[in-house]
Design an enzyme around this catalytic site. Structure first.
Site, PDB file in Angstrom:
ATOM      1  NE  ARG A 144      -6.012  -2.418 -19.743  1.00  0.00           N
ATOM      2  CZ  ARG A 144      -6.181  -2.370 -21.062  1.00  0.00           C
ATOM      3  NH1 ARG A 144      -5.502  -3.151 -21.845  1.00  0.00           N
ATOM      4  NH2 ARG A 144      -7.045  -1.543 -21.589  1.00  0.00           N
ATOM      5  CD  GLU A 161      -4.167   4.232   0.008  1.00  0.00           C
ATOM      6  OE1 GLU A 161      -3.211   3.496   0.320  1.00  0.00           O
ATOM      7  OE2 GLU A 161      -5.349   3.860  -0.044  1.00  0.00           O
ATOM      8  CB  THR A 215      -4.003   5.252 -21.602  1.00  0.00           C
ATOM      9  OG1 THR A 215      -3.867   5.459 -23.006  1.00  0.00           O
ATOM     10  CG2 THR A 215      -5.450   5.442 -21.196  1.00  0.00           C
ATOM     11  CG  ASP A 275      -7.908  11.940 -23.001  1.00  0.00           C
ATOM     12  OD1 ASP A 275      -6.892  11.262 -23.219  1.00  0.00           O
ATOM     13  OD2 ASP A 275      -8.994  11.455 -22.639  1.00  0.00           O
ATOM     14  CE  LYS A 316      -6.696   4.027 -25.347  1.00  0.00           C
ATOM     15  NZ  LYS A 316      -6.862   4.671 -24.033  1.00  0.00           N
ATOM     16  CE1 TYR A 359      -4.317   0.021  -0.399  1.00  0.00           C
ATOM     17  CE2 TYR A 359      -4.288  -1.719   1.231  1.00  0.00           C
ATOM     18  CZ  TYR A 359      -4.951  -1.009   0.250  1.00  0.00           C
ATOM     19  OH  TYR A 359      -6.230  -1.329  -0.072  1.00  0.00           O
TER      20      TYR A 359
END
Ligand code: DSN
Length: 478
Positions: free
Chosen positions: A279, A66, A270, A241, A273, A64
């Site tokens: 991903r 955060e 992203t 974007d 692509k 974890y």
């Protein structure tokens, strides 16, 4: 690096998985076999390198983290800090960005982070200011009510879905279309191109807080300098974007007015692509937005995925190598060869061609809907996706278009000659497919007829076309 190392790594991983749940190991192996055999023309997909894939399969997944580098809500994040900082550094260098945030899990998440950052930066809200300086306990019920009212209903102007914009640019099925007061700009009906004068007119009338540039199905370059001027003229924040074309920016195919990074206040993308990474998503921004962007987790994101950030660092390091520029140029060369091959055979293309990685075929020219064409192509071993065309009479479900893209086949090594052969296969399938009818005799938007023998023949030809360009040649699972 020896090919043997890749085979050993993947074989060993599958052996370990197989000992626990063999069906998962089998499915992973089957996925590689399927990908090896199909002519993948989905514009948003690619093949990540073995190094990128392997960077995701490890114990980083267990941590974890955060918060951000050096400021975590959990102890023991020093190694996560290393990979997150490395990924951000590679992104900044690669794109010439002032700040990079590499935690978003997807493009939609990256856009949510960007929306939050712009709202927090731009909206005059005394209650939000109190909340930001951590006086949350001092906020009254009235403050919270004001905060929600002030942040809601802000205006966003983005490209319309049927002109090639993305769902997250203010469309109803996405939260952006519900939380923002949204308006969209389309394309010129005669040319299919963005009409910047119309965008300026819409911006003057609507006065958006955010002007969004970028697309997922527009086959042309966009002039981001002009869009920034439009944003400035109405006091809007300019967000781009670049999820689809980030690889073309990274590879310096899109430079000057066509590179969004120097022009936009905030850029989202992203990483999987045309950029060919794992991903995931990413945000690049100018310094004044950095603090808000870094609040992405826990503001709108779940815990970061350190194993994916490790893979982002690897993929971004790959994209900084000189051969990535060559790859990016070949994506566009291939896309243009595919478009020319289709046009020469009589296909109707939105905008009449392409200058990026994708081509949008208007399949009404073949008497088909997008749904019929997509399925007939799939029967023939050609993987594409249906997509709306501007002013689409068939809506977003059946559509009238087929979107095809070249990042994946270019990674495999196919070149312009193979693109011409691919155009021949696509054109043959589409000319030989006929639209079907419903039981009551009315035209169906889904049913179609294609001779099964022909579909098999095309599928074999597609496999033959790929045989010279093996996918993951270093990975032998046998
Ligand atoms: N799913 C991506 C695409 O195919 O364009 C965008 O969300």
């Amino acid at each position: 690096m020896s090919r043997n190392a890749e085979s050993t790594a993947f074989r060993s991983a599958l052996e370990v998985i197989r000992a626990v749940e063999p069906r998962v190991a089998d499915a992973i192996g089957a996925e590689l076999a399927d990908q090896r055999e199909s002519l993948k023309l989905i514009a948003s997909e690619n093949y990540a390198s073995p190094a990128t894939l392997l960077a995701m399969g490890n114990w980083f997944s267990d941590k974890y983290a955060e918060g951000t580098v050096g400021r975590r809500f959990y102890a023991g994040c020093q190694n996560v800090d290393t990979v997150e900082a490395l990924a951000a550094e590679h992104a900044q260098e690669l794109f010439g960005a002032a700040h990079a945030y590499v935690q978003p899990h997807s493009g939609i998440d990256a856009n949510l982070v960007a929306f939050w950052a712009v709202l927090a930066d731009r909206v005059e809200s005394p209650a939000l200011k109190k909340a930001q300086v951590r006086q949350v306990n001092d906020l009254t019920e009235a403050d919270w009510f004001a905060l929600r009212r002030e942040l809601g209903n802000q205006r966003m102007l983005g490209m319309s879905l049927d002109a090639g914009g993305h769902l997250t640019h203010g469309f109803r099925p996405n939260i952006s279309g519900k939380m923002f007061d949204q308006r969209s700009y389309g394309t010129d009906p005669a040319t299919g191109l963005i009409d910047y004068d119309r965008v300026a007119e819409a911006a003057r009338e609507f006065k958006p807080l955010i002007l969004v540039g970028g697309y997922s199905a527009y086959p042309r370059k966009v002039n981001f300098r002009i869009l920034r001027e439009i944003a400035d003229s109405v006091g809007a924040t300019f967000m781009v974007d670049m999820a689809h074309f980030a690889g073309l920016v990274a590879g310096k195919v899109f430079t000057g007015d066509f590179d969004p990074v120097p022009h936009a206040h905030i850029v989202t993308t992203t990483t999987h692509k045309s950029l060919r990474g794992p991903r995931g998503g990413m945000v690049l921004c100018q310094p004044e937005l950095a603090d808000q962007v870094d609040r992405g987790c826990p503001m709108v994101l779940g815990g970061p995925l350190p194993h994916v950030m490790a893979a982002k660092a690897v993929a971004l390091a790959e994209a900084r190598r000189p051969d990535f520029a060559d790859y990016a140029q070949r994506i566009v060369d291939n896309s243009q060869a595919l478009a020319e091959g289709l046009l020469r055979r009589g296909a109707k293309l939105v905008t009449g061609g392409t200058d990026n990685h994708l081509v949008l075929i208007d399949v009404s020219g073949y008497g088909l809907t997008g749904r019929q064409a997509e399925q007939a192509l799939l029967d023939s071993g050609i993987v594409t996706n249906r997509n709306s065309v501007p002013q689409d009479p068939n809506g977003a479900w059946y559509t009238s278009g087929i979107r095809i893209g070249t990042p994946a086949l270019t990674t495999r090594g196919l070149g312009t000659a193979e693109m011409d052969q691919t155009a021949e296969l696509i054109h043959t399938v589409l000319t030989q497919t006929t639209a079907g009818a419903n039981a009551d005799g009315t035209p169906s938007k889904a049913k179609y007829t294609l001779d099964a023998g022909l579909a098999d023949k095309i599928a074999r030809q597609a496999t033959d076309l790929l045989a010279t360009y093996p996918l993951y040649p270093g990975v032998d699972l046998s």
